[in-house]
Design a protein around this motif. Structure first.
Motif, PDB file in Angstrom:
ATOM      1  N   LYS A 273     -11.354  35.479  65.895  1.00  0.00           N
ATOM      2  CA  LYS A 273     -12.513  36.032  65.107  1.00  0.00           C
ATOM      3  C   LYS A 273     -13.799  35.288  65.384  1.00  0.00           C
ATOM      4  CE  LYS A 273     -14.471  36.514  60.351  1.00  0.00           C
ATOM      5  NZ  LYS A 273     -14.292  36.624  58.864  1.00  0.00           N
TER       6      LYS A 273
ATOM      7  N   SER B 155     -17.085  36.537  55.205  1.00  0.00           N
ATOM      8  CA  SER B 155     -16.318  37.709  55.496  1.00  0.00           C
ATOM      9  C   SER B 155     -14.776  37.398  55.447  1.00  0.00           C
ATOM     10  CB  SER B 155     -16.679  38.447  56.973  1.00  0.00           C
ATOM     11  OG  SER B 155     -16.570  37.183  58.044  1.00  0.00           O
TER      12      SER B 155
ATOM     13  N   ILE C 232     -13.084  44.328  61.802  1.00  0.00           N
ATOM     14  CA  ILE C 232     -13.836  43.392  60.886  1.00  0.00           C
ATOM     15  C   ILE C 232     -15.217  42.862  61.654  1.00  0.00           C
ATOM     16  CG2 ILE C 232     -14.102  41.349  59.516  1.00  0.00           C
ATOM     17  CD1 ILE C 232     -12.586  43.302  57.933  1.00  0.00           C
TER      18      ILE C 232
ATOM     19  N   PRO D  53      -8.580  45.003  52.609  1.00  0.00           N
ATOM     20  CA  PRO D  53      -9.147  44.241  53.572  1.00  0.00           C
ATOM     21  C   PRO D  53      -8.307  43.362  54.406  1.00  0.00           C
ATOM     22  CG  PRO D  53     -10.655  44.302  51.770  1.00  0.00           C
ATOM     23  CD  PRO D  53      -9.202  44.798  51.207  1.00  0.00           C
ATOM     24  N   ASN D  54      -7.112  42.918  53.908  1.00  0.00           N
ATOM     25  CA  ASN D  54      -6.256  42.211  54.759  1.00  0.00           C
ATOM     26  C   ASN D  54      -5.496  42.972  55.881  1.00  0.00           C
ATOM     27  OD1 ASN D  54      -4.711  39.442  54.558  1.00  0.00           O
ATOM     28  ND2 ASN D  54      -3.012  40.955  54.533  1.00  0.00           N
TER      29      ASN D  54
ATOM     30  N   TRP E 267     -13.893  37.649  52.013  1.00  0.00           N
ATOM     31  CA  TRP E 267     -13.693  39.171  51.466  1.00  0.00           C
ATOM     32  C   TRP E 267     -12.383  39.645  52.092  1.00  0.00           C
ATOM     33  CZ3 TRP E 267     -13.878  43.062  55.195  1.00  0.00           C
ATOM     34  CH2 TRP E 267     -13.749  44.463  54.405  1.00  0.00           C
ATOM     35  N   GLN E 268     -12.047  39.403  53.156  1.00  0.00           N
ATOM     36  CA  GLN E 268     -10.811  39.797  53.708  1.00  0.00           C
ATOM     37  C   GLN E 268      -9.420  39.435  53.278  1.00  0.00           C
ATOM     38  OE1 GLN E 268     -10.617  39.226  58.187  1.00  0.00           O
ATOM     39  NE2 GLN E 268      -8.800  40.783  58.364  1.00  0.00           N
TER      40      GLN E 268
ATOM     41  N   ILE F 162      -6.876  45.111  57.592  1.00  0.00           N
ATOM     42  CA  ILE F 162      -7.952  45.612  58.624  1.00  0.00           C
ATOM     43  C   ILE F 162      -8.001  44.827  59.655  1.00  0.00           C
ATOM     44  CG2 ILE F 162     -10.289  46.043  58.976  1.00  0.00           C
ATOM     45  CD1 ILE F 162     -10.823  46.679  56.058  1.00  0.00           C
TER      46      ILE F 162
END
Length: 320
Positions: A255, A186, A144, A136-137, A189-190, A139
């Motif tokens: 973000k 989120s 995201i 995930p890092n 998670w990332q 992405i």
């Protein structure tokens, strides 16, 4: 007495010369290391120190036609304007809450993941789990946020499940009270998997004989983690925490800006997004520079304060 002082001064000169010679000899012997270090130093100077010159516009009534040095000096005018602005308290509280909640919830997760990964003995399984956690890092933030809007939309899969239970969807992306939790969770998670790498590398240096000896003495898994693994990564934890606390106000605007809607602005409007809007969108460069500099000063104060506290609590071990 004067003669003794003169003798001390004469004795100090050869010592300084010998120290300088030894340093030069060390540099000549290890010149290749300095060559490898040079690109990082050059990039840091160009992109970190040279732009500091532009911070002058925070104290000027900047006009692109007049330039930085030709613009009129106004001192702390824009700082006073920002501090007395009606939205100052909202912006500061939103930024602090988003950062502090993210630090409190996100800091332990990489440590827990590293401790769990360290217990996996099969190399193939460990590599596959690490691949899933690290992926995930890589992405993009844009991707995201797009995924969040798809999964958390009123017709998305998560709301489909919620609707089947409660009978009505939850507006995750428009209700202000959900913005922080979606943003923080989120982000964890990332980035948690990638952040655990440094702890996994430190735990790899733990001598397996220590665990074997502790097991023979009757120590269970939690006791071995507490008395062997955690002390090993304690210095790294201190440094990572200091750096994270020192960057509390340095939230990337991308973000938050992408997740903003007209309905969640009461919690999603933070200092970085405000600087972007008044600086690049409205063209008020001096005012935005003042807000950004104010933000940076708070970060520096937090970094020094947290480092001092950690050094006092951690037996002198800190960032510097």
């Amino acid at each position: 007495m004067q003669n003794l002082v003169e003798v001390d001064k004469r004795a100090a000169v050869p010592k300084r010369e010998s120290t300088a010679r030894s340093k030069l000899a060390f540099i000549r012997k290890n010149y290749f290391l300095y060559v490898l270090l040079a690109p990082a130093l050059i990039l840091t100077l160009i992109f970190k120190y040279v732009p500091m010159y532009g911070a002058i516009i925070a104290f000027k009534d900047f006009s692109p036609m007049k330039g930085i040095m030709g613009s009129d000096w106004v001192g702390f005018k824009y700082f006073e304007k920002f501090i007395t602005a009606p939205n100052f308290e909202v912006l500061l509280i939103n930024t602090l809450k988003l950062s502090l909640y993210g630090l409190i919830l996100g800091f332990p997760v990489p440590i827990i993941l590293a401790l769990m990964l360290n217990q996996l003995r099969k190399s193939a399984v460990k590599k596959n789990v690490q691949l899933v956690l690290y992926a995930p890092n890589f992405i993009s933030v844009v991707v995201i946020v797009g995924m969040l809007f798809v999964f958390l939309s009123p017709t998305g899969p998560i709301n489909h499940l919620i609707t089947s239970i409660t009978g009505q969807p939850v507006m995750f992306m428009t209700e202000p009270e959900y913005f922080r939790w979606v943003y923080i969770l989120s982000g964890i998670w990332q980035g948690a998997g990638w952040a655990s790498i440094i702890y996994v590398a430190a735990l790899a240096n733990v001598d397996p004989e220590l665990h074997n000896a502790a097991s023979l003495d009757g120590a269970n898994l939690l006791q071995r983690i507490r008395h062997i693994d955690l002390p090993t990564i304690k210095p790294i934890m201190a440094i990572v925490f200091i750096l994270a606390a020192g960057g509390i106000m340095s939230i990337g605007f991308e973000k938050a800006y992408l997740m903003q809607t007209s309905l969640n602005l009461p919690t999603s409007e933070i200092l970085p997004t405000y600087v972007y809007k008044i600086g690049l969108q409205s063209g008020n460069y001096a005012y935005s520079a003042a807000v950004g500099l104010f933000n940076s000063v708070i970060n520096v104060v937090l970094l020094i304060t947290v480092n001092f506290i950690v050094k006092r609590l951690n037996e002198g071990e800190g960032l510097y």
